[in-house]
Scaffold this motif. Structure first.
Motif, PDB file in Angstrom:
ATOM      1  N   VAL A  48       0.833  -1.202   0.000  1.00 11.77           N
ATOM      2  CA  VAL A  48       0.000   0.000   0.000  1.00 11.77           C
ATOM      3  C   VAL A  48       0.868   1.252   0.000  1.00 11.77           C
ATOM      4  CG1 VAL A  48      -1.715   1.319   1.306  1.00 11.77           C
ATOM      5  CG2 VAL A  48      -1.943  -1.167   1.111  1.00 11.77           C
ATOM      6  N   ALA A  49       1.894   1.260   0.853  1.00 11.45           N
ATOM      7  CA  ALA A  49       2.758   2.443   0.958  1.00 11.45           C
ATOM      8  C   ALA A  49       3.434   2.754  -0.372  1.00 11.45           C
ATOM      9  CB  ALA A  49       3.798   2.224   2.048  1.00 11.45           C
ATOM     10  N   ALA A  50       3.775   1.724  -1.128  1.00  7.14           N
ATOM     11  CA  ALA A  50       4.471   1.931  -2.395  1.00  7.14           C
ATOM     12  C   ALA A  50       3.604   2.634  -3.420  1.00  7.14           C
ATOM     13  CB  ALA A  50       4.947   0.581  -2.940  1.00  7.14           C
ATOM     14  N   LEU A  51       2.302   2.603  -3.265  1.00  7.07           N
ATOM     15  CA  LEU A  51       1.394   3.219  -4.229  1.00  7.07           C
ATOM     16  C   LEU A  51       1.023   4.654  -3.863  1.00  7.07           C
ATOM     17  CD1 LEU A  51      -0.871   0.091  -4.747  1.00  7.07           C
ATOM     18  CD2 LEU A  51       0.561   1.161  -6.488  1.00  7.07           C
ATOM     19  N   GLY A  52       1.549   5.150  -2.762  1.00  6.84           N
ATOM     20  CA  GLY A  52       1.226   6.508  -2.336  1.00  6.84           C
ATOM     21  C   GLY A  52       1.839   7.561  -3.225  1.00  6.84           C
TER      22      GLY A  52
END
Length: 549
Positions: free
Chosen positions: A491-495
């Motif tokens: 999820v964090a990588a898509l921020g």
């Protein structure tokens, strides 16, 4: 859209200023670093109920300021207008909490109550998490969500109008029925009282007239003899006769008095005229005082009857006529009640039919919208690795009201054949997160200008499922602003924007801060989330792969 947050002396934050961006904003950090504290501070400035002790130890007061951009037509403008607050495209909220617990809030430097702040916050920020009872898990809001999804504002406005008409018609009928019931309960009294008053038929001012007549008649018996004696003393056997004799004697000798008696004769002539006037007054008085012996009895009988009625009904004698009119009006309600109640009932029936027609039309549109939402949810759940789960919008008959007669509840069954139930009763933690996210994606069209916060909504999922959750969050953020607190590297990588929450300790204190991450620091943070405290080159390589995917 939330543009910034300034926190001073709250919990373990001494001073922190953050600037947020449109799109997907990611907050990560070690467990216990203070991510929940950041949300507590945001909830505080928005007026949400939360922790009792918020002021940092040793500080006199804590303060949080948040500022938002408002696009044209934002729902916040209506709340601000109701509160008498003017606003343009920027909104500034500030709230202070003293160490003794007193809280004070301002909107654009205008002091406001917590109630106004909470009403405004509902148009600005929506929080979603596994324990959220403010948003999608609150079944009381499901009907409104479905209506907004189906864009039924005009239909609901028509139903509300029909409900108001029906309510007014019912109120008029109820009031009329109450008056009739009241009149029936006192019908015997009303008819007897009206008959009694009609028999006497008192007029305003009549009591005073009768009382004057009575006193005059009573006095006449005592004074009439003296008045008659006075009349005799003024007549031919009294003053008039003597003055007449004196005048006759003086006239006989006046020609010999060489004019000396002329003034005397003139004076006697005036005396005779005055005596005549006096006698006429006495005669008139005697005529006025003369009455039938039964007349006094009749006057007294009517006077006492009027006074008796006045005492009986507790009104002034002069008000008896108006009182009688009021009783007649109450009787008229009773006498005309059948026709009036029939007309009012017809109005209720007509309004009820109109409400029923519009409510039924709204029900059919809700059923159609529910089917569309269920289909959209099915399409959203498949990429989230829940292709066997079933989401169903249940519409049941409810109590009729201004928004129709439907109760709406979102239900789920995690597997075919399993019993369906409320979201938070049936789904596990990871499943619930995905249900909420899928539902929010389907409903997102209604949330223009609303900042959505997802607090560890990816908890309990990993791998491809976590990646799917992240991609759905990114999709949701394309048309607005999402803040997500996450422990998932996928999820964090898509921020689009990334902050790390850190806890710092020294010998005297523990503080929490938030650090914006550049590209390099972001790779390290995602690598930490993948590998733990020891960041390896392999972890960095995997982090770059996630970011670039």
């Amino acid at each position: 859209m939330l543009r910034g947050l300034d926190i001073r002396d709250m919990l373990i934050i001494d001073r922190l200023e953050l600037t947020f961006q449109p799109g997907l904003n990611v907050l990560t950090g070690e467990t216990g670093a203070g991510k929940s504290i950041l949300l507590d501070c945001l909830g505080f400035v928005l007026g949400w109920r939360g922790r009792a002790e918020l002021v940092r130890q040793g500080a006199e007061q804590g303060e949080v300021t948040a500022w938002f951009d408002l696009p044209a037509g934002h729902a916040a403008f209506a709340v601000l207008a109701d509160a008498g607050i003017s606003a343009e495209d920027e909104l500034i909220l500030r709230r202070v909490n003293t160490k003794d617990g007193r809280k004070t809030a301002w909107i654009n430097d205008r002091r406001v109550s917590g109630e106004v702040l909470r009403a405004l916050s509902e148009t600005l920020v929506e929080l979603h998490g596994q324990h959220d009872d403010r948003g999608l898990l609150n079944a009381r809001g499901h009907r409104q969500m479905l209506d907004t999804y189906a864009q039924l504002d005009d239909d609901i406005a028509e139903v509300r109008s029909a409900w108001r008409s029906l309510s007014r018609a019912r109120k008029r009928l109820s009031e009329a029925e109450a008056l009739v019931a009241e009149a029936k309960a006192e019908e015997d009294f009303l008819r007897h009282a009206v008959a009694e008053l009609d028999k006497i038929a008192p007029e305003p001012g009549e009591e005073a007239t009768l009382d004057t007549q009575r006193r005059l008649m009573q006095a006449a018996e005592r004074i009439i003899q003296d008045i008659a004696k006075a009349g005799e003393a003024l007549g031919l056997n009294g003053a008039e006769g003597m003055v007449s004799d004196a005048s006759r004697w003086l006239v006989g000798v006046a020609d010999k008095a060489e004019g000396q008696l002329d003034p005397t004769l003139a004076a006697l002539e005036q005396v005779m005229a005055s005596l005549d006037e006096a006698q006429q007054g006495v005669s008139a008085c005697l005529d006025a005082l003369s009455f039938n012996p039964h007349e006094l009895e009749e006057v007294e009988e009517r006077l006492f009857a009027i006074r008796g009625l006045a005492r009986k009904h507790g009104v002034l004698a002069d008000d008896l006529s108006d009182f009688a009119d009021g009783l007649r009006a109450r009787l008229a309600v009773l006498d005309d009640s059948a026709a009036d109640l029939a007309a009012l009932q017809a109005s209720v029936d007509e309004s009820a039919a109109d409400f029923g027609t519009k409510s039924d039309a709204l029900h059919r549109k809700r059923v159609s919208a529910a089917a569309a939402l269920d289909a959209a949810m099915s399409a959203e759940l498949a990429p989230l690795k829940m292709e066997r789960a079933i989401f169903a919008t249940r519409i049941t008959e409810g109590t009729p009201g201004p928004e129709g007669a439907d109760d709406v509840a979102f239900t789920v069954a995690t597997n075919p054949g399993a019993p369906a139930g409320p979201l938070n009763k049936i789904a596990s933690g990871g499943e619930l997160s995905r249900f909420l996210l899928a539902l929010k994606v389907c409903l997102t069209q209604a949330d223009a200008g609303l900042t959505m916060i997802f607090d560890e909504i990816d908890r309990g999922v990993g791998g491809a499922t976590a990646d799917a959750v992240g991609r759905r969050l990114a999709q949701l953020a394309q048309e607005g602003q999402i803040l997500v607190v996450t422990h998932s590297p996928q999820v964090a990588a898509l921020g689009g924007h990334h902050w790390r929450v850190e806890k710092r300790q020294d010998a005297q204190s523990t503080t929490s801060t938030v650090v914006p991450l550049d590209a390099s620091a972001r790779v390290d943070e995602i690598a930490r989330m993948l590998s733990g405290d020891k960041i390896t080159d392999a972890a960095r390589h995997a982090a770059r792969a996630l970011i670039e995917a």
